[in-house]
Design an enzyme around this catalytic site. Structure first.
Site, short mmCIF file in Angstrom:
data_model
loop_
_atom_site.label_atom_id
_atom_site.label_comp_id
_atom_site.label_asym_id
_atom_site.label_seq_id
_atom_site.Cartn_x
_atom_site.Cartn_y
_atom_site.Cartn_z
CG ASP A 116 -1.69 1.21 1.45
OD1 ASP A 116 -2.33 1.64 0.48
OD2 ASP A 116 -1.68 1.78 2.57
CG LEU A 117 1.78 5.63 -1.98
CD1 LEU A 117 3.28 5.37 -2.09
CD2 LEU A 117 1.29 6.33 -3.26
CG ASP A 118 -1.94 7.45 0.44
OD1 ASP A 118 -1.00 8.17 0.09
OD2 ASP A 118 -3.00 7.35 -0.22
CB THR A 142 0.22 10.75 1.73
OG1 THR A 142 0.17 9.33 1.73
CG2 THR A 142 1.27 11.22 0.77
CE LYS A 185 -4.29 7.41 9.39
NZ LYS A 185 -3.45 7.22 10.56
CB SER A 223 -2.03 2.83 -3.92
OG SER A 223 -2.59 4.04 -3.47
CB ALA A 224 -7.41 3.06 -2.36
CE LYS A 269 -5.73 -1.01 -0.90
NZ LYS A 269 -4.59 -0.27 -0.36
CD GLU A 318 -3.49 -1.76 3.10
OE1 GLU A 318 -3.57 -0.90 4.00
OE2 GLU A 318 -3.87 -1.54 1.95
CG ASP A 319 -1.78 2.59 6.52
OD1 ASP A 319 -2.19 2.14 5.43
OD2 ASP A 319 -1.97 3.76 6.90
C1 BG6 Z 1 -5.89 5.67 0.24
C2 BG6 Z 1 -5.90 6.57 1.44
O1 BG6 Z 1 -4.60 5.18 0.02
O2 BG6 Z 1 -6.34 6.38 -0.92
C3 BG6 Z 1 -7.26 7.19 1.63
O3 BG6 Z 1 -5.54 5.83 2.61
C4 BG6 Z 1 -7.69 7.90 0.34
O4 BG6 Z 1 -7.20 8.12 2.72
C5 BG6 Z 1 -7.64 6.93 -0.83
O5 BG6 Z 1 -9.01 8.43 0.48
C6 BG6 Z 1 -8.00 7.59 -2.16
O6 BG6 Z 1 -7.01 8.53 -2.47
P1 BG6 Z 1 -7.12 9.69 -3.55
O7 BG6 Z 1 -5.74 10.28 -3.56
O8 BG6 Z 1 -7.47 9.04 -4.86
O9 BG6 Z 1 -8.19 10.64 -3.09
MG MG Z 2 -2.76 3.15 3.63
#
Ligand code: BG6
Ligand code: MG
Length: 217
Positions: A8-10, A16, A44, A115-116, A146, A170-171
């Site tokens: 996962d990224l964030d 972030t 999150k 990543s989402a 997810k 993952e966090d």
């Molecule tokens: C996830 C974050 O990685 O991405 C969420 O943990 C975020 O907080 C989601 O809402 C979607 O991200 P973005 O950048 O497309 O709005």
């Molecule tokens: Mg995350």
């Protein structure tokens, strides 16, 4: 046997979450209510529109806006968020991450992003992380967020690995559940009690090595 590590990224590779929080809080403030860091925990790993619904619920405003108005609110939040992440630099990569990614690569294990976020490519470019990945799956490539396993299954397929040979980092609780639904082992990153269902949990990447991962999983 571990063939692919899916990250996962964030909140796993970069912090972030603080920028997401600043942008959501700015939106809430404009709508006339407070949005605390505690409330932000529930966002999150959650998709952008689902996050907006949770935020509007905190302000007692769910049901007040049309779909078009909600799209506009989400776009406004994203505009601020993009402003913040456009200033990111490599020093915002979390401690131990680059060393661990190098270790994974040296061990002959593939590296995928799951990543989402639709903003993942910008964050990878700003931090210089892009070159580590054999496959990148971000929010613009998936139709189900997810805890649906789609994002991780795609990462497995793109790197030619069976789900049972993948490990997800993952966090967020939704991400740990997505990994379980995909039939993958997971490493919960961080100290949150919501990571209890991960196969194993680490505080962060400092001092963590591939040899240790193999031993614990
Ligand atoms: C996830 C974050 O990685 O991405 C969420 O943990 C975020 O907080 C989601 O809402 C979607 O991200 P973005 O950048 O497309 O709005
Ligand atoms: Mg995350």
């Amino acid at each position: 046997m571990i063939k692919t590590c899916i990250f996962d990224l964030d909140g796993v590779l970069v912090d972030t979450a603080k920028y997401h929080y600043l942008a959501w809080r700015r939106l809430a403030s404009g709508l006339g209510f407070d949005f605390s860091e505690h409330h932000n925990e529930a966002l999150k790993g959650v998709s952008r529109m689902a996050s907006l619904d949770i935020l509007l619920g905190v302000g007692g405003m769910r049901g007040r806006f049309s779909q078009a108005e909600k799209e506009e609110l989400a776009a406004r939040k994203n505009g601020w968020y993009v402003e913040y992440i456009s200033r990111m630099a490599p020093d915002e990569i979390l401690p131990g991450v680059v060393r661990f990614l190098d270790d994974v690569r040296r061990a002959g294990i593939k590296i995928a992003l799951g990543s989402a976020s639709r903003n993942a490519p910008l964050i990878l470019a700003r931090t210089g992380l892009s070159s580590f990945f054999d496959a990148i799956v971000d929010g613009s490539m998936i139709s189900a967020a997810k805890p649906d396993p789609q994002v991780f299954l795609m990462g497995a397929e793109l790197t030619g690995a069976e789900p049972a040979a993948c490990v997800v980092f993952e966090d967020a609780e939704a991400g740990i559940e997505a990994a379980a639904r995909a039939g993958m082992r997971s490493v919960g990153v961080g100290t949150s009690p919501t990571l209890a269902r991960a196969t194993i949990r680490i505080d962060g990447f400092e001092g963590f090595e591939v040899a240790k991962m193999k031993e614990l999983l």
